[in-house]
Write an enzyme that holds these catalytic residues in place. Structure first.
Site, PDB file in Angstrom:
ATOM      1  CB  THR A 288       0.182   6.107   0.673  1.00  0.00           C
ATOM      2  OG1 THR A 288       1.406   5.417   0.879  1.00  0.00           O
ATOM      3  CG2 THR A 288      -0.933   5.317   1.295  1.00  0.00           C
TER       4      THR A 288
ATOM      5  CB  CYS B 282     -22.495 -15.408 -15.696  1.00  0.00           C
ATOM      6  SG  CYS B 282     -22.287 -13.716 -16.309  1.00  0.00           S
TER       7      CYS B 282
ATOM      8  CB  ALA C  85      -0.938  -0.004   1.196  1.00  0.00           C
TER       9      ALA C  85
ATOM     10  CG  HIS D 270      -5.244  -7.846  -1.995  1.00  0.00           C
ATOM     11  ND1 HIS D 270      -4.765  -6.991  -1.033  1.00  0.00           N
ATOM     12  CD2 HIS D 270      -4.847  -9.096  -1.604  1.00  0.00           C
ATOM     13  CE1 HIS D 270      -4.105  -7.683  -0.110  1.00  0.00           C
ATOM     14  NE2 HIS D 270      -4.135  -8.948  -0.442  1.00  0.00           N
TER      15      HIS D 270
ATOM     16  CB  SER E 156       3.815  -2.687   7.320  1.00  0.00           C
ATOM     17  OG  SER E 156       2.476  -2.649   6.899  1.00  0.00           O
TER      18      SER E 156
ATOM     19  CG  ASP F 280      -3.220   1.526  -7.277  1.00  0.00           C
ATOM     20  OD1 ASP F 280      -2.471   0.963  -8.100  1.00  0.00           O
ATOM     21  OD2 ASP F 280      -2.838   1.819  -6.125  1.00  0.00           O
TER      22      ASP F 280
ATOM     23  CB  CYS G  58     -24.874  -9.580 -14.818  1.00  0.00           C
ATOM     24  SG  CYS G  58     -24.141 -10.365 -16.262  1.00  0.00           S
TER      25      CYS G  58
HETATM   26 ZN   LIG Z   1     -23.756 -12.409 -15.166  1.00  0.00          ZN
END
Ligand SMILES: [Zn+2]
Length: 258
Positions: free
Chosen positions: A28, A134, A24, A123, A198, A106, A156
């Protein structure tokens, strides 16, 4: 400090499988707020509302989630890569990067110039949206446009399932393919450089350990001390951007004048 930068640049020259582990702190430094810090969005929203189970089970939670996600997305979309992102992209151009394992969502590694196949996003990514039923993917901006027009919890087009930013939420399991790939690359790396993390969020934080146990040199560049500092071959406490910039300049000098 100068000697340390010199040493790391030397290791970059002599290593063959360099893995960057980005946390992170890298974001920042590009002005993206750390959402866990005081004054961050968690002060104004209840994290309970954002557990994956609640997102699945309640339309009200989905609406709150999208409200918060929209607030978080704006600064991310505007952010620009900093010197550390640019240095990592330069490593790829120099043929000195096996991969970046990133905890950031990001997309700044791509804005800096890294290619898709060099970045493992542990992540997920905030730049895309996926259907939980789906799996259909959407561009984030396209969905944000629907929210701007008044939609509260987008669905969706194909199957009507709930749409969610393609990030990993609390209570949502880590992406299996990416996690396995990250462990594998860590285990075969010969130089593992942690930047702006960290090293507290598991399981990602155990990756430097895997690298070190398999013989990699471990370098940690972070603003604050980490619990892995003692086992690292070299630690620098400071801002990632200027430090990585100096290291790359040093490495390029060596490449140009061997
Ligand atoms: Zn879908």
């Amino acid at each position: 400090m100068k000697e340390q930068l010199e040493q790391i640049s030397q290791w970059i020259i002599s290593s063959r499988r360099i893995v960057i582990f980005a946390g992170a702190g890298l974001s920042t430094e590009s002005g993206i707020p750390d959402f866990r810090s005081p004054g961050g969005v968690w002060d104004r929203y209840d994290p309970e509302d954002f557990y994956f189970q609640n997102f699945l089970s309640s339309e009200a939670s989905r609406e709150k989630y999208w409200q918060m996600a929209t607030e978080m997305y704006e600064p991310m979309k505007k952010a620009q890569p900093n010197l550390a992102h640019l240095a990592i992209a330069e490593m790829e151009r120099l043929g000195k990067l096996d991969c970046v394992i990133t905890q950031n969502i990001d997309g700044l590694h791509f804005k800096a110039g890294n290619s898709e196949d060099k970045v493992i996003q542990l992540h997920g990514t905030a730049m895309a949206v996926s259907c939980l039923t789906c799996g259909k993917r959407y561009d984030r901006d396209e969905i944000q446009e629907r929210l701007r027009k008044g939609m509260k919890a987008p669905k969706c087009d194909t199957c009507g399932g709930p749409l969610k930013p393609a990030t990993i939420s609390f209570g949502q399991s880590m992406p299996e393919k990416e996690t396995q790939e990250a462990y594998h690359r860590s285990s075969i790396s010969d130089l593992f450089i942690v930047i702006g993390s960290s090293l507290v969020v598991q399981p990602a934080a155990s990756m430097p350990l895997v690298a070190k146990r398999n013989g990699a040199k471990l370098v940690i560049i972070n603003r604050d001390p980490t619990s892995y500092d003692d086992m690292a071959d070299l630690v620098i406490h400071g801002q990632a951007g200027p430090i990585m910039d100096s290291i790359l300049k040093e490495a390029k000098k060596k490449i140009d004048n061997p």
